[in-house]
Design an enzyme around this catalytic site. Sequence first.
Site, PDB file in Angstrom:
ATOM      1  N   ASP A 771      25.938 -37.801  25.643  1.00 17.49           N
ATOM      2  CA  ASP A 771      25.266 -37.859  24.346  1.00 17.49           C
ATOM      3  C   ASP A 771      23.854 -37.257  24.444  1.00 17.49           C
ATOM      4  O   ASP A 771      23.426 -36.502  23.582  1.00 17.49           O
ATOM      5  CB  ASP A 771      25.206 -39.328  23.901  1.00 17.49           C
ATOM      6  CG  ASP A 771      24.658 -39.444  22.504  1.00 17.49           C
ATOM      7  OD1 ASP A 771      25.306 -38.911  21.583  1.00 17.49           O
ATOM      8  OD2 ASP A 771      23.558 -40.033  22.344  1.00 17.49           O
ATOM      9  N   LYS A 775      22.140 -33.692  22.740  1.00 18.45           N
ATOM     10  CA  LYS A 775      20.826 -33.580  22.081  1.00 18.45           C
ATOM     11  C   LYS A 775      20.008 -32.468  22.750  1.00 18.45           C
ATOM     12  O   LYS A 775      19.299 -31.713  22.085  1.00 18.45           O
ATOM     13  CB  LYS A 775      20.084 -34.911  22.134  1.00 18.45           C
ATOM     14  CG  LYS A 775      20.777 -35.962  21.257  1.00 18.45           C
ATOM     15  CD  LYS A 775      20.186 -37.338  21.420  1.00 18.45           C
ATOM     16  CE  LYS A 775      20.960 -38.349  20.594  1.00 18.45           C
ATOM     17  NZ  LYS A 775      20.638 -39.721  20.894  1.00 18.45           N
TER      18      LYS A 775
END
Length: 915
Positions: A771, A775
Amino acid sequence: MASISAANFHTPRILSPNSLPHDANQKKICQSQCRTFPLLRRSAICRASPQGVKRETSNTRIFASVTDLLLDETEEKFRLPKGDTWSVHKFGGTCVGSSERIKNVADIIVKDNSERKLVVVSAMSKVTDMMYDLIEKAQSRDDSFVSALDAVLEKHRSTAFDLLDGDDLSSFLSRLHNDISNLKAMLRAIYIAGHATESFKDFVVGHGELWSAQILSSVVRKKGMNRKWMDTREVLIVNPSGSDQVDPDYVESEKRLEKWYSQNPSEIIIATGFIASTPQNIPTTLKRDGSDFSAAIMGALFRACQVTIWTDVDGVYTADPRKVSEAVILQTLSYQEAWEMSYFGANVLHPRTIIPVMQYSIPIVIRNIFNLSAPGTRICHSLVNDKEEGQSLEPLVRGFATIDNLALVNVEGTGMAGVPGTADAIFGAVKDVGANVIMISQASSEHSVCFAVPEKEVKAVAEALKSRFHQALDSGRLSQIAVIPNCSILAAVGQKMASTPGVSASLFNALAKANINVRAIAQGCSEYNITVVIKQEDCIKALRAVHSRFYLSRTTIAMGVIGAGLIGHTLLGQLRDQAAVLKEKFNIDLRVMGITSSSTMLLSDVGIDLSRWRDLQIENGEVANLENFVQHVHGNHLLPNTVLVDCTADSGVASHYYDWLQKGIHVITPNKKANSGPLDQYLKLRSLQRQSYTHYFYEATVGAGLPIISTLRGLLETGDKILKVEGIFSGTLSYIFNNFIGKRAFSEVVAEAKQAGYTEPDPRDDLSGTDVARKVIILARESGLKLELSDIPIDNLVPEPLRDSASPEEFMQQLPQFDQDMTNNRQDAEDAGEVLRYVGIVDVANKKGVVELRRYKKDHPFAQLSGSDNIIAFTTTRYKNQPLIVRGPGAGAQVTAGGVFSDILRLASYLGAPS
Ligand code: ADP
Ligand code: ASP
Ligand code: MG
């Protein structure tokens, strides 16, 4: 082919019930007039005065009466008393559409306290269409015209039975049956010949007005009012003027009116709209929707004080209310503005209604028969306009109108420049085929002339032009004669546009923002209107976009929310709480037209009530289908702007963004899948976004509601150079390492974070670092690096042996066995006066990205964090020694939904909402 015309087929003579043989009629009048028309006598005397003023009033008549006593009384008694005492009322088809409505009209006539009234009435609604259909059927040898004619008979017969009785009923029915049997014979003849001439058609279709006027006249009589009914074919004389239009012959009509009135004097006259005669007494019509024109001509002939057009809407709206639900009533309009609005398709008024009344300054008032409390729209000279509404309040553009079913013809070629007579030759050829040119646009280079004609006429126009210019085409002086089908015209109308710069810029800006391509533009020197040609399929959307830009200055956005999970439903709650303020203070009208989860979707035509969307979803939810959902939100309502808010984490949904943006749908999302997916797709998406006025916002993909993407963009757009972006991007990992202190075991802190709801259901989704890597990729790409997710080395915190263990629970059970490694790590860091932090780094200078567990000095900003805060440091050429730091809560439904919400408001401001 054989043809039937009103002239060569024996057309019945035009006889009204009042058209008794002259002597009998005269006698009847003589017996009754002196008693019934005391006012008439006074005004008749006035008209004979040599100084007779154009527009008499009751007062002037009393003074004038002294001088004229010697005039021949019998002759003068029945002379038409033109002037202000007359008021004209026109009732449209919808006003007389049923027995009940006809009664209502009669009440209005009775209650109107004008001294004298002329009532012009249309056919009952749909009847004229039925009459045209009869001819169509007969011409195409479809014998169902017989049953269609029976339906016409039945409609009027039953209305007469509802409303009339005694002699009135029997005389109407006898005329009706007589007319119908004549019509049947005529239609039979058309059926045999397979063709009917224009005048024959006009004769047939005009019957609707004859019947409605007679019925209304009898109902008014039943109410105890003396009235006469007028078959306007006896009075109104018109000459055909080509292109399906006629011109009134005022001199002849005035003569015939004087004569008619002398035989039928009355203070209430019920007249047929739509129909008229040629100077040779051949019945004709004023063409479709012509009753408004009839009323205006009558108003001019009577020099009436006012013409009231009664219809089914409160007046003239700023745009067709069927297409723009936010349209508002205009209290006043100038004659010129009303003409422009009607010419460009506002069918509330026939465009030719203006000219006859304008020359005598007779105002027209449009009123709603179904809402008598509405004052309506007053159309008059523009001076009154200014006084009444005040310059500052009046919007520059008074209204918008559209015409569909057009085609553009573009005549292009270098040989046209500076050659006199080219335009004449083009439009001469167009005139020869009888086509109606609706607008013309020529670039000043004279390289091309482009004009719009009705679609049904374009084939003939193109052929005529090709034959007229074949030599120029062959020699290359003309490069092409091109036809662009399926066009519409959108016109902005307003007298004040002339004196105000920037109106067209705003218009085109609104169209561009709604992603609408303009094909041609015209603005006349008068600047009463700006006309644009657009694709027909864009027409309503364009109308709504420009209308909201000018008139409402309100940004209306149709929204579809995809994903009704935690973030979706938090967002809907925030929208619910804020909607009223946004509308009132910022003129932003956000309407959620659909909400869909993976299983159920809820759709609305007007906007979902967000205070009970979950109940509504249970009551009215349908099986979810993303394609139908998008079609509904974007296609059905045609509000000027559509945004889809993807609150899922689904790559399937993200794969549609390109397609949506291409359709002009804005996209807002906290879903990272599109921007961290395959590079080529990302690049395609961004380049599409840059080329169009369609927006794609995704602030909440990094740091939830924190301004990270926008900060990065702001730096780049103002010319700063990004060197490095480094940050703690995971709220979960932030929490874990902020609390991994003292003697605590790593697994213990993970369990605590899971307990507190900070982790995904499977904490490995956080610990794996994917995750964070997504980003990092998003920020890297935003900074201009062309990296794939697989290019980012990730320090995976899930111990190797546990990566494939069966369940999250099993993982949590086994995690303590691996605590030692992490404890050692912490100890090493502590020994060096440092802390552990799980960070993502975009190293722009070296075109690299990385996700890893790093050590930071205890006085470093990253070491000062608490809770689940995110912190992001931008090192740039401007912020080299001290990085620019953004810090704050970077996870959780409220802040993530807040980030999405602020993207929605950013979109509204891009679309023109006030700041
Ligand atoms: P009537 O039969 O009374 O003559 P029409 O159908 O000819 O009625 O005209 C009224 C209709 O015009 C309205 O019902 C409305 O839908 C339509 N219309 C189109 N543009 C406008 C506008 N700008 N303002 C008001 N009405 C409009
Ligand atoms: N009845 C005619 C028509 O429908 C005229 C009118 O209503 O204005 O065209
Ligand atoms: Mg009309």
